[in-house]
Design an enzyme around this catalytic site. Structure first.
Site, PDB file in Angstrom:
ATOM      1  N   ASN A  39       0.690  -1.036   0.073  1.00  0.00           N
ATOM      2  CA  ASN A  39      -0.095  -0.017   0.086  1.00  0.00           C
ATOM      3  C   ASN A  39       1.242   0.976   0.128  1.00  0.00           C
ATOM      4  O   ASN A  39       1.970   1.580   0.860  1.00  0.00           O
ATOM      5  CB  ASN A  39      -0.898  -0.144   1.564  1.00  0.00           C
ATOM      6  CG  ASN A  39      -1.780   0.665   1.553  1.00  0.00           C
ATOM      7  OD1 ASN A  39      -1.394   1.975   1.788  1.00  0.00           O
ATOM      8  ND2 ASN A  39      -3.109   0.634   1.181  1.00  0.00           N
ATOM      9  N   SER A  40       1.280   1.872  -0.685  1.00  0.00           N
ATOM     10  CA  SER A  40       1.950   2.901  -1.330  1.00  0.00           C
ATOM     11  C   SER A  40       1.871   4.075  -0.611  1.00  0.00           C
ATOM     12  O   SER A  40       1.231   4.527   0.234  1.00  0.00           O
ATOM     13  CB  SER A  40       1.747   3.771  -2.647  1.00  0.00           C
ATOM     14  OG  SER A  40       1.947   2.513  -3.488  1.00  0.00           O
ATOM     15  N   GLN A  41       3.444   4.515  -0.402  1.00  0.00           N
ATOM     16  CA  GLN A  41       3.253   5.810   1.394  1.00  0.00           C
ATOM     17  C   GLN A  41       2.221   6.845   0.878  1.00  0.00           C
ATOM     18  O   GLN A  41       1.726   7.168  -0.201  1.00  0.00           O
ATOM     19  CB  GLN A  41       4.766   6.271   0.784  1.00  0.00           C
ATOM     20  CG  GLN A  41       5.347   7.568   1.457  1.00  0.00           C
ATOM     21  CD  GLN A  41       6.772   7.172   1.542  1.00  0.00           C
ATOM     22  OE1 GLN A  41       7.715   7.721   0.452  1.00  0.00           O
ATOM     23  NE2 GLN A  41       7.619   8.834   2.327  1.00  0.00           N
TER      24      GLN A  41
END
Length: 188
Positions: A39-41
């Site tokens: 889950n991206s930054q």
């Protein structure tokens, strides 16, 4: 108000993370969701969404939808007058993302299983906006072909966040917006 920050408030990251990662949802770092994917930054997602400039009523393609968080954020930005289709390669993540997205009640958005050997979701092209959350080695012509005129696509290409802008006449312009790291983009 900033529509991207509003989307972040309306669609909390916690609901898109595995139970063991939810306590880290407020950290500004990528978090594992399975199958070597993350889950991206949040700061990266916000940067991408600002570049994408989604407006209510847009049709949007979300390539590499993962946990469904970006799909849900995009759906918030388009509102019910728009539509969002997320595409994910990993079957377990398709199911995880679908469950997470369904919990938001945004019926104008959905996640599909990527088709073998196909990038994106060409059957419903053209899209006003395309977000790609995986790094391409070179500009993927298959995705550029799915972009409406006018339209915008944001994706990392060889480490550089790239904005593709297509004019109403079909002319394409590229601009680069800093270095980022992502999982590799690959067709199914």
């Amino acid at each position: 108000m900033d529509p991207v920050l509003d989307a972040f408030s309306a669609v909390p990251r916690e609901g898109f993370l595995p139970p063991g990662e939810r306590g880290f949802a407020r950290f500004d770092e990528p978090l594992p969701i399975s199958h070597g994917q993350t889950n991206s930054q949040p700061r990266t997602v916000a940067d991408m969404l600002h570049l994408l400039d989604v407006t209510p009523g847009d049709t949007v393609l979300d390539v590499g939808s993962g946990s469904g968080w970006t799909t849900a954020l995009l759906a918030h930005l388009t509102g019910p007058e728009g539509s969002v289709v997320g595409v994910e390669l990993e079957p377990d993540l398709v199911e995880f993302g679908r469950r997470n997205l369904a919990a938001t009640g945004q019926a104008w958005s959905r996640i599909e299983q990527a088709e073998p050997g196909v990038l994106g979701w060409p059957r419903e092209a053209a899209y006003d906006r395309i977000l790609v959350s995986a790094e391409a080695e070179a500009m993927p012509s298959e995705l550029v072909a799915q972009l409406a005129a006018p339209g915008r696509m944001v994706l990392p290409v060889a480490g550089l966040m790239t904005l593709v802008e297509r004019s109403a006449t079909g002319k394409t312009r590229l601009s680069e917006h800093g270095w980022y790291r992502f999982v590799p983009l690959r067709p199914s």
